[in-house]
Motif scaffolding. Structure first.
Motif, PDB file in Angstrom:
ATOM      1  N   SER A 110       0.929  -1.248   0.084  1.00  0.00           N
ATOM      2  CA  SER A 110       0.041   0.036  -0.191  1.00  0.00           C
ATOM      3  C   SER A 110       0.948   1.220   0.149  1.00  0.00           C
ATOM      4  N   LYS A 111       0.355   2.426  -0.107  1.00  0.00           N
ATOM      5  CA  LYS A 111       0.889   3.736  -0.213  1.00  0.00           C
ATOM      6  C   LYS A 111       1.558   3.997   0.868  1.00  0.00           C
ATOM      7  N   LYS A 112       0.785   3.528   2.010  1.00  0.00           N
ATOM      8  CA  LYS A 112       1.334   3.831   3.572  1.00  0.00           C
ATOM      9  C   LYS A 112       2.578   2.960   3.725  1.00  0.00           C
ATOM     10  N   VAL A 113       2.491   1.983   3.365  1.00  0.00           N
ATOM     11  CA  VAL A 113       3.816   0.700   3.508  1.00  0.00           C
ATOM     12  C   VAL A 113       4.970   1.337   2.639  1.00  0.00           C
TER      13      VAL A 113
ATOM     14  N   LEU B 262       5.683   4.376   2.012  1.00  0.00           N
ATOM     15  CA  LEU B 262       6.255   5.569   2.244  1.00  0.00           C
ATOM     16  C   LEU B 262       7.069   5.058   3.753  1.00  0.00           C
ATOM     17  N   SER B 263       6.537   4.074   4.168  1.00  0.00           N
ATOM     18  CA  SER B 263       7.429   3.829   5.479  1.00  0.00           C
ATOM     19  C   SER B 263       8.611   2.908   5.152  1.00  0.00           C
TER      20      SER B 263
ATOM     21  N   ASP C 179      11.352   5.648   4.047  1.00  0.00           N
ATOM     22  CA  ASP C 179      11.832   6.409   5.175  1.00  0.00           C
ATOM     23  C   ASP C 179      12.947   5.558   5.859  1.00  0.00           C
TER      24      ASP C 179
ATOM     25  N   LYS D 139      10.552  10.738  -5.024  1.00  0.00           N
ATOM     26  CA  LYS D 139       9.763   9.781  -4.364  1.00  0.00           C
ATOM     27  C   LYS D 139       9.095   8.565  -5.338  1.00  0.00           C
TER      28      LYS D 139
ATOM     29  N   GLU E 258       9.683   4.509  -4.974  1.00  0.00           N
ATOM     30  CA  GLU E 258       8.703   3.593  -4.982  1.00  0.00           C
ATOM     31  C   GLU E 258       8.689   2.570  -6.050  1.00  0.00           C
TER      32      GLU E 258
ATOM     33  N   THR F  34      -1.215  -8.665   3.742  1.00  0.00           N
ATOM     34  CA  THR F  34      -0.501  -7.407   3.591  1.00  0.00           C
ATOM     35  C   THR F  34       1.133  -7.360   3.899  1.00  0.00           C
TER      36      THR F  34
ATOM     37  N   HIS G 165       4.937  -2.718   7.723  1.00  0.00           N
ATOM     38  CA  HIS G 165       5.509  -1.683   7.547  1.00  0.00           C
ATOM     39  C   HIS G 165       6.653  -1.299   8.823  1.00  0.00           C
ATOM     40  N   HIS G 166       6.589  -2.175   9.845  1.00  0.00           N
ATOM     41  CA  HIS G 166       7.139  -1.974  10.812  1.00  0.00           C
ATOM     42  C   HIS G 166       8.612  -3.094  10.793  1.00  0.00           C
TER      43      HIS G 166
END
Length: 206
Positions: free
Chosen positions: A6-9, A11-12, A15, A138, A142, A175, A178-179
């Motif tokens: 996902s986009k959230k993943v 982005l994590s 970073d 970015k 990605e 999924t 992302h941690h």
């Protein structure tokens, strides 16, 4: 069924994928050819036992378990490699390919290879370092990470969860994490707790 991060993943991952400090793994032979200054230099055994550089984010990104034929580690601020004379920079970056550390990707993984500084392209590979990573846009980051997922980590193939799966597991099924740090035992303990201890699923549990 195939899934994508996902986009959230993404982005994590962007970073955290490249740690703030640069690490360079060198053999005795290469080190003896260098005039090293303005960095920390450690024997590799001492390095692997270091409280800071033994953390998961460094180990995962640089893939310590793959490293071969390295006796020393340079720890440098992220602009250091760019300040070196080209001949020394090439010697160090070539060593990163030879020792098989992480953050070295085949050129084929990068669609716009012309945006990568030529110094970091070594024998059909790109050696990623923090300062260089920060300068990429970015969308390119990605693209690189999404390509890695399907080429190396996971093809994204999965099955629909059975209807009998407990509701507290559904947000985590099919999924990408992302941690950094979660492992399979963490997932099992979370399931045994019937979802009451969600923090378990983000832990590296021994």
């Amino acid at each position: 069924m195939r899934i994508k991060p996902s986009k959230k993943v993404l982005l994590s991952w962007i970073d955290k994928y490249v740690p703030e400090k640069d690490l360079f793994f060198l053999s005795n032979e290469i080190l003896n050819k260098m005039d090293i200054k303005d960095v920390l230099l450690m024997p590799i055994d001492e390095f692997f036992n270091h409280n800071t550089y033994g953390q998961l984010n460094y180990g995962n990104s640089y893939e310590y378990w793959n490293i071969k034929n390295a006796q020393y580690v340079i720890i440098a601020e992220n602009e250091w490699i760019g300040r070196l004379p080209e001949e020394q920079r090439q010697l160090i970056l070539n060593s990163q390919v030879l020792c098989e550390r992480g953050l070295v990707l085949p050129v084929s993984f990068i669609h716009e290879i012309e945006k990568i500084p030529s110094s970091f392209v070594i024998k059909g590979n790109v050696v990623i370092q923090r300062s260089m990573w920060e300068k990429l846009d970015k969308s390119m980051k990605e693209q690189i990470l999404t390509t890695m997922v399907f080429e190396w980590w996971d093809k994204g193939e999965c099955e629909e969860p059975p209807k009998t799966v407990p509701h507290f597991l559904l947000p985590f099924a099919n999924t990408f994490g992302h941690h950094q740090g979660a492992n399979c035992l963490a997932a099992v303990l979370f399931a045994i707790s019937k979802g009451k201890q969600e923090w378990f699923i983000y832990e590296w549990i021994h």
